[in-house]
Design an enzyme around this catalytic site. Sequence first.
Site, PDB file in Angstrom:
ATOM      1  N   CYS A  90      39.781  97.779  61.703  1.00  0.00           N
ATOM      2  CA  CYS A  90      39.201  96.432  61.595  1.00  0.00           C
ATOM      3  C   CYS A  90      40.344  95.458  61.363  1.00  0.00           C
ATOM      4  O   CYS A  90      40.990  95.512  60.305  1.00  0.00           O
ATOM      5  CB  CYS A  90      38.200  96.360  60.449  1.00  0.00           C
ATOM      6  SG  CYS A  90      37.550  94.680  60.275  1.00  0.00           S
ATOM      7  N   CYS A 117      39.591  92.927  58.303  1.00  0.00           N
ATOM      8  CA  CYS A 117      39.768  93.449  56.943  1.00  0.00           C
ATOM      9  C   CYS A 117      41.083  94.215  56.815  1.00  0.00           C
ATOM     10  O   CYS A 117      41.445  94.620  55.702  1.00  0.00           O
ATOM     11  CB  CYS A 117      38.617  94.373  56.564  1.00  0.00           C
ATOM     12  SG  CYS A 117      37.008  93.643  56.770  1.00  0.00           S
ATOM     13  N   HIS A 127      32.005  96.658  60.628  1.00  0.00           N
ATOM     14  CA  HIS A 127      32.256  95.312  60.102  1.00  0.00           C
ATOM     15  C   HIS A 127      31.006  94.457  60.309  1.00  0.00           C
ATOM     16  O   HIS A 127      30.490  94.373  61.417  1.00  0.00           O
ATOM     17  CB  HIS A 127      33.457  94.689  60.814  1.00  0.00           C
ATOM     18  CG  HIS A 127      33.838  93.364  60.226  1.00  0.00           C
ATOM     19  ND1 HIS A 127      34.722  93.244  59.171  1.00  0.00           N
ATOM     20  CD2 HIS A 127      33.425  92.103  60.522  1.00  0.00           C
ATOM     21  CE1 HIS A 127      34.836  91.971  58.854  1.00  0.00           C
ATOM     22  NE2 HIS A 127      34.064  91.255  59.662  1.00  0.00           N
ATOM     23  N   CYS A 128      30.537  93.812  59.240  1.00  0.00           N
ATOM     24  CA  CYS A 128      29.385  92.906  59.367  1.00  0.00           C
ATOM     25  C   CYS A 128      29.916  91.477  59.397  1.00  0.00           C
ATOM     26  O   CYS A 128      30.583  91.048  58.454  1.00  0.00           O
ATOM     27  CB  CYS A 128      28.433  93.100  58.200  1.00  0.00           C
ATOM     28  SG  CYS A 128      27.115  91.863  58.221  1.00  0.00           S
ATOM     29  N   CYS A 138      28.295  89.237  56.473  1.00  0.00           N
ATOM     30  CA  CYS A 138      28.878  89.475  55.150  1.00  0.00           C
ATOM     31  C   CYS A 138      30.397  89.316  55.179  1.00  0.00           C
ATOM     32  O   CYS A 138      31.023  89.270  54.119  1.00  0.00           O
ATOM     33  CB  CYS A 138      28.536  90.878  54.654  1.00  0.00           C
ATOM     34  SG  CYS A 138      26.783  91.193  54.561  1.00  0.00           S
ATOM     35  N   CYS A 164      33.807  94.922  55.884  1.00  0.00           N
ATOM     36  CA  CYS A 164      33.445  96.236  56.407  1.00  0.00           C
ATOM     37  C   CYS A 164      32.488  96.891  55.409  1.00  0.00           C
ATOM     38  O   CYS A 164      32.756  96.887  54.204  1.00  0.00           O
ATOM     39  CB  CYS A 164      34.697  97.081  56.588  1.00  0.00           C
ATOM     40  SG  CYS A 164      35.490  96.792  58.164  1.00  0.00           S
ATOM     41  N   HIS A 222      22.247  94.440  59.333  1.00  0.00           N
ATOM     42  CA  HIS A 222      22.164  93.316  58.393  1.00  0.00           C
ATOM     43  C   HIS A 222      20.737  92.794  58.451  1.00  0.00           C
ATOM     44  O   HIS A 222      20.279  92.355  59.504  1.00  0.00           O
ATOM     45  CB  HIS A 222      23.176  92.223  58.753  1.00  0.00           C
ATOM     46  CG  HIS A 222      23.209  91.152  57.712  1.00  0.00           C
ATOM     47  ND1 HIS A 222      24.096  91.168  56.658  1.00  0.00           N
ATOM     48  CD2 HIS A 222      22.424  90.067  57.527  1.00  0.00           C
ATOM     49  CE1 HIS A 222      23.852  90.130  55.877  1.00  0.00           C
ATOM     50  NE2 HIS A 222      22.843  89.447  56.385  1.00  0.00           N
ATOM     51  N   CYS A 223      20.043  92.837  57.331  1.00  0.00           N
ATOM     52  CA  CYS A 223      18.625  92.474  57.344  1.00  0.00           C
ATOM     53  C   CYS A 223      18.423  91.075  56.762  1.00  0.00           C
ATOM     54  O   CYS A 223      18.694  90.851  55.575  1.00  0.00           O
ATOM     55  CB  CYS A 223      17.832  93.496  56.534  1.00  0.00           C
ATOM     56  SG  CYS A 223      16.097  93.061  56.447  1.00  0.00           S
ATOM     57  N   CYS A 269      23.266  93.368  53.600  1.00  0.00           N
ATOM     58  CA  CYS A 269      23.555  94.441  54.549  1.00  0.00           C
ATOM     59  C   CYS A 269      22.872  95.699  54.051  1.00  0.00           C
ATOM     60  O   CYS A 269      22.994  96.045  52.873  1.00  0.00           O
ATOM     61  CB  CYS A 269      25.056  94.672  54.581  1.00  0.00           C
ATOM     62  SG  CYS A 269      25.741  94.389  56.191  1.00  0.00           S
TER      63      CYS A 269
HETATM   64 ZN   LIG Z   1      36.029  94.591  58.563  1.00  0.00          ZN
HETATM   65 ZN   LIG Z   2      25.895  92.121  56.431  1.00  0.00          ZN
END
Ligand SMILES: [Zn+2]
Ligand SMILES: [Zn+2]
Length: 332
Positions: free
Chosen positions: A125, A128, A138-139, A142, A145, A152-153, A159
């Site tokens: 990533c 990060c 990775h999100c 948010c 990672c 993701h809800c 997450c």
């Molecule tokens: Zn990441």
């Molecule tokens: Zn997330």
Amino acid sequence: MALSRGLRCCQRVLAWVPVVIITLVVLWSYYAYVCELCLVTLTNPVEQVAYLIVFHVIFVLFVWTYWKSVFTLPLQPDKKFHMSYADKERYENEERPEVQRQILVEIARKLPVYTRTGNGAIRFCDRCQLIKPDRCHHCSVCAMCVLKMDHHCPWVNNCVGFSNYKFFLLFLMYSLLYCMYIAATVFKYVIKYWTDELTNGRSKFHVLFLLFVAVMFFLSLMFLFGYHCWLISRNRSTLEAFSAPVFQNGPDKNGFNLGFVKNLQQVFGEEKKLWLLPIVSGKGDGHSFPMRTLCEAQNPLLANEEQWGDDGLDEENHGYHEGSSLAIEMET
Ligand SMILES: [Zn+2]
Ligand SMILES: [Zn+2]
């Protein structure tokens, strides 16, 4: 700069809107059930007490699991997965992609990572600056990672991943139970209001609406819960159902499938008495996971179970339609 910070702030506030909506609906349902149904509409005291006791047990479990799903922070990879300063410099100063790839391979040699990118490279990533552990993604919402990221809800503004997957599943289960209980107990009184056997106008509105909302939520959550039950039985995350994890030998959608019971134990643990409570009981630390191929290598008996529960179905093509609007795939 100030504008983008302002926008980010707005985004963060707006992200709470679905949680506020759910909270308001739940608070209203509590008022409608306890006050308008049990205290105003019901006249038999035994029925009143019985209805209220069962309602409160389910309500507490439902709210507790929702709370834990919303406020359990997603887990980030351990320090050892982050690049050291020296490695980072070496990696950034290198312009040839194949040498960069080699640098990642060298760093990953010391780490328990078995999954790869689609073209066989180490999963890295660059935001990060870390080697992604297996099942970590990775999100972008948010901006980090997340270990064993599922999706993701927006309804929990969080997450769903290693740290709260059990809580999320229990939340789905208790919301279904909550809706089912409300619908089952309210139905008799809806009929009474319908046939004008009961006439209180204000309570009539609340009771009729309770049944309508309970049935609506039940129908929409049923598919999502069913889909996650199927995922858990295969030890697969939502992201992995859309795109099979890639191992050194190529993609394998059953790479983490250890068999039904072991798959359940991965999320819920071995202590059965903790299964139904939103308390951490799952196995592992979220950084590495037992794999089917390793099991086979250690236990030749497992090597013959190639057809395990798969029944030759092409699972990527069915199962998840209704829930997909809830599950936003954020990995980029
Ligand atoms: Zn990441
Ligand atoms: Zn997330």
